[in-house]
Scaffold this motif. Structure first.
Motif, PDB file in Angstrom:
ATOM      1  N   GLN A 176      -1.834  -0.980  -2.383  1.00 19.19           N
ATOM      2  CA  GLN A 176      -1.265  -2.106  -1.627  1.00 19.19           C
ATOM      3  C   GLN A 176       0.110  -2.495  -2.183  1.00 19.19           C
ATOM      4  O   GLN A 176       0.410  -3.662  -2.370  1.00 19.19           O
ATOM      5  N   LEU A 177       0.938  -1.510  -2.437  1.00 17.13           N
ATOM      6  CA  LEU A 177       2.238  -1.758  -3.050  1.00 17.13           C
ATOM      7  C   LEU A 177       3.159  -2.538  -2.129  1.00 17.13           C
ATOM      8  O   LEU A 177       3.086  -2.440  -0.908  1.00 17.13           O
ATOM      9  N   SER A 178       4.040  -3.279  -2.736  1.00 16.38           N
ATOM     10  CA  SER A 178       5.029  -4.072  -2.008  1.00 16.38           C
ATOM     11  C   SER A 178       6.085  -3.145  -1.429  1.00 16.38           C
ATOM     12  O   SER A 178       6.625  -2.296  -2.147  1.00 16.38           O
ATOM     13  N   PRO A 179       6.407  -3.271  -0.144  1.00 13.96           N
ATOM     14  CA  PRO A 179       7.489  -2.461   0.422  1.00 13.96           C
ATOM     15  C   PRO A 179       8.808  -2.749  -0.313  1.00 13.96           C
ATOM     16  O   PRO A 179       9.057  -3.880  -0.742  1.00 13.96           O
ATOM     17  N   ASP A 180       9.639  -1.722  -0.448  1.00 17.24           N
ATOM     18  CA  ASP A 180      10.909  -1.876  -1.165  1.00 17.24           C
ATOM     19  C   ASP A 180      11.715  -3.062  -0.664  1.00 17.24           C
ATOM     20  O   ASP A 180      12.257  -3.828  -1.456  1.00 17.24           O
ATOM     21  N   GLU A 181      11.805  -3.226   0.652  1.00 16.48           N
ATOM     22  CA  GLU A 181      12.611  -4.313   1.215  1.00 16.48           C
ATOM     23  C   GLU A 181      12.093  -5.686   0.792  1.00 16.48           C
ATOM     24  O   GLU A 181      12.871  -6.576   0.450  1.00 16.48           O
ATOM     25  N   ILE A 182      10.775  -5.865   0.783  1.00 18.97           N
ATOM     26  CA  ILE A 182      10.184  -7.151   0.383  1.00 18.97           C
ATOM     27  C   ILE A 182      10.433  -7.392  -1.103  1.00 18.97           C
ATOM     28  O   ILE A 182      10.820  -8.489  -1.514  1.00 18.97           O
ATOM     29  N   ARG A 183      10.206  -6.353  -1.920  1.00 23.21           N
ATOM     30  CA  ARG A 183      10.444  -6.489  -3.367  1.00 23.21           C
ATOM     31  C   ARG A 183      11.905  -6.840  -3.637  1.00 23.21           C
ATOM     32  O   ARG A 183      12.217  -7.716  -4.446  1.00 23.21           O
ATOM     33  N   VAL A 198       9.627  -8.562 -12.593  1.00 21.89           N
ATOM     34  CA  VAL A 198       9.215  -7.869 -11.371  1.00 21.89           C
ATOM     35  C   VAL A 198       9.158  -6.379 -11.694  1.00 21.89           C
ATOM     36  O   VAL A 198      10.151  -5.798 -12.144  1.00 21.89           O
ATOM     37  N   HIS A 199       8.000  -5.771 -11.450  1.00 20.59           N
ATOM     38  CA  HIS A 199       7.834  -4.333 -11.685  1.00 20.59           C
ATOM     39  C   HIS A 199       8.389  -3.528 -10.515  1.00 20.59           C
ATOM     40  O   HIS A 199       8.547  -4.054  -9.402  1.00 20.59           O
ATOM     41  N   THR A 200       8.565  -2.254 -10.741  1.00 17.46           N
ATOM     42  CA  THR A 200       9.049  -1.373  -9.684  1.00 17.46           C
ATOM     43  C   THR A 200       8.027  -1.220  -8.555  1.00 17.46           C
ATOM     44  O   THR A 200       8.400  -0.852  -7.444  1.00 17.46           O
ATOM     45  N   ASP A 201       6.744  -1.533  -8.803  1.00 18.34           N
ATOM     46  CA  ASP A 201       5.730  -1.478  -7.739  1.00 18.34           C
ATOM     47  C   ASP A 201       5.703  -2.753  -6.894  1.00 18.34           C
ATOM     48  O   ASP A 201       4.965  -2.849  -5.927  1.00 18.34           O
ATOM     49  N   ARG A 224      -8.605  -7.219  -3.084  1.00 19.85           N
ATOM     50  CA  ARG A 224      -7.624  -7.155  -4.166  1.00 19.85           C
ATOM     51  C   ARG A 224      -7.160  -5.704  -4.309  1.00 19.85           C
ATOM     52  O   ARG A 224      -7.944  -4.778  -4.130  1.00 19.85           O
ATOM     53  N   PRO A 225      -5.894  -5.512  -4.692  1.00 19.86           N
ATOM     54  CA  PRO A 225      -5.438  -4.137  -4.921  1.00 19.86           C
ATOM     55  C   PRO A 225      -6.039  -3.577  -6.209  1.00 19.86           C
ATOM     56  O   PRO A 225      -6.505  -4.329  -7.073  1.00 19.86           O
ATOM     57  N   LYS A 226      -6.006  -2.268  -6.325  1.00 17.85           N
ATOM     58  CA  LYS A 226      -6.406  -1.633  -7.575  1.00 17.85           C
ATOM     59  C   LYS A 226      -5.261  -1.809  -8.571  1.00 17.85           C
ATOM     60  O   LYS A 226      -4.092  -1.707  -8.211  1.00 17.85           O
ATOM     61  N   THR A 227      -5.604  -2.081  -9.818  1.00 18.84           N
ATOM     62  CA  THR A 227      -4.616  -2.221 -10.879  1.00 18.84           C
ATOM     63  C   THR A 227      -5.064  -1.393 -12.075  1.00 18.84           C
ATOM     64  O   THR A 227      -6.250  -1.080 -12.221  1.00 18.84           O
ATOM     65  N   GLY A 228      -4.104  -1.058 -12.924  1.00 20.91           N
ATOM     66  CA  GLY A 228      -4.430  -0.317 -14.134  1.00 20.91           C
ATOM     67  C   GLY A 228      -5.282  -1.165 -15.059  1.00 20.91           C
ATOM     68  O   GLY A 228      -5.023  -2.363 -15.213  1.00 20.91           O
ATOM     69  N   PRO A 229      -6.273  -0.565 -15.708  1.00 22.52           N
ATOM     70  CA  PRO A 229      -7.186  -1.327 -16.551  1.00 22.52           C
ATOM     71  C   PRO A 229      -6.641  -1.652 -17.939  1.00 22.52           C
ATOM     72  O   PRO A 229      -7.256  -2.401 -18.680  1.00 22.52           O
ATOM     73  N   SER A 230      -5.492  -1.063 -18.285  1.00 20.45           N
ATOM     74  CA  SER A 230      -4.951  -1.286 -19.627  1.00 20.45           C
ATOM     75  C   SER A 230      -3.430  -1.346 -19.543  1.00 20.45           C
ATOM     76  O   SER A 230      -2.873  -1.525 -18.470  1.00 20.45           O
ATOM     77  N   VAL A 231      -2.768  -1.156 -20.642  1.00 21.74           N
ATOM     78  CA  VAL A 231      -1.308  -1.203 -20.698  1.00 21.74           C
ATOM     79  C   VAL A 231      -0.772   0.202 -20.436  1.00 21.74           C
ATOM     80  O   VAL A 231      -1.282   1.156 -21.020  1.00 21.74           O
ATOM     81  N   PRO A 232       0.194   0.416 -19.571  1.00 25.43           N
ATOM     82  CA  PRO A 232       0.863  -0.627 -18.803  1.00 25.43           C
ATOM     83  C   PRO A 232      -0.009  -1.131 -17.656  1.00 25.43           C
ATOM     84  O   PRO A 232      -0.669  -0.349 -16.986  1.00 25.43           O
ATOM     85  N   HIS A 233       0.010  -2.426 -17.454  1.00 23.78           N
ATOM     86  CA  HIS A 233      -0.770  -3.080 -16.406  1.00 23.78           C
ATOM     87  C   HIS A 233       0.068  -3.055 -15.135  1.00 23.78           C
ATOM     88  O   HIS A 233       1.010  -3.828 -15.003  1.00 23.78           O
ATOM     89  N   VAL A 234      -0.248  -2.148 -14.233  1.00 28.07           N
ATOM     90  CA  VAL A 234       0.523  -1.980 -13.001  1.00 28.07           C
ATOM     91  C   VAL A 234      -0.403  -2.032 -11.800  1.00 28.07           C
ATOM     92  O   VAL A 234      -1.610  -1.851 -11.912  1.00 28.07           O
ATOM     93  N   GLN A 235       0.186  -2.267 -10.654  1.00 23.44           N
ATOM     94  CA  GLN A 235      -0.554  -2.282  -9.389  1.00 23.44           C
ATOM     95  C   GLN A 235      -0.556  -0.858  -8.850  1.00 23.44           C
ATOM     96  O   GLN A 235       0.488  -0.209  -8.774  1.00 23.44           O
ATOM     97  N   LEU A 236      -1.729  -0.364  -8.447  1.00 20.78           N
ATOM     98  CA  LEU A 236      -1.876   1.027  -8.025  1.00 20.78           C
ATOM     99  C   LEU A 236      -2.048   1.205  -6.517  1.00 20.78           C
ATOM    100  O   LEU A 236      -1.898   2.309  -6.012  1.00 20.78           O
TER     101      LEU A 236
END
Length: 161
Positions: free
Chosen positions: A25-32, A87-90, A11-23
């Motif tokens: 294994q980010l999605s490539p821009d093209e896929i996002r 959809v987040h920017t990550d 699993r990717p690392k994610t923020g433990p609180s708000v904002p809850h973001v993925q830290l």
């Protein structure tokens, strides 16, 4: 209920609180961008607007006009009846899912509950897709969120050209 394959890798690392973001294994821009473009055209009777809850830059999907979700469906805060995904920017997404679909998402390694999750904060994170194959899985999860929010089933999540 959706049926997902098991996600490859840790699993990717994610923020433990708000904002809850993925830290990691980010999605490539093209896929996002492909996912956001698909969502913009494949989800009838929805509106795209800035999120009422997410970080700036997130693309949010709402039920159209005064449409209400099916009885018992709890969408994203603050209103719980309008925004069902963003959809987040990550490249990760927050979305509302049925309890059964949440369980499938978590058990198969595709996401996790939001740190503030509760019966009235029905928010789960779908990790950002990293590949074309994961993009197809993400589409099926978005289709399940759409079904939960609208009571309508998409004909078939289809690829973006």
């Amino acid at each position: 209920m959706m049926t997902l394959p098991t996600r490859a890798g840790d699993r990717p690392k994610t923020g433990p609180s708000v904002p809850h973001v993925q830290l990691s294994q980010l999605s490539p821009d093209e896929i996002r961008e492909q996912l956001t473009r698909w969502m913009s055209t494949a989800l009838p009777a929805t509106e795209i607007r800035p999120s009422e809850i997410s970080e700036p830059g997130a693309t949010a999907f709402f039920l159209e006009g005064d449409t209400k979700p099916p009885e018992g469906a709890v969408l994203l805060p603050p209103r719980l009846i309008a925004e069902f995904a963003h959809v987040h920017t990550d490249g990760s997404l927050h979305l509302a899912l049925s309890q059964e679909d949440q369980q499938e998402l978590i058990v198969k390694g595709w996401g996790e509950r939001h740190p503030l999750y509760s019966p009235t904060i029905n928010v789960v994170m779908l990790y950002g897709p990293r590949t074309e194959e994961e993009l197809e899985v993400a589409k099926s999860v978005v289709a399940a969120s759409y079904r939960y929010a609208t009571g309508r089933t998409l004909q078939r999540p289809s690829a973006v050209s």
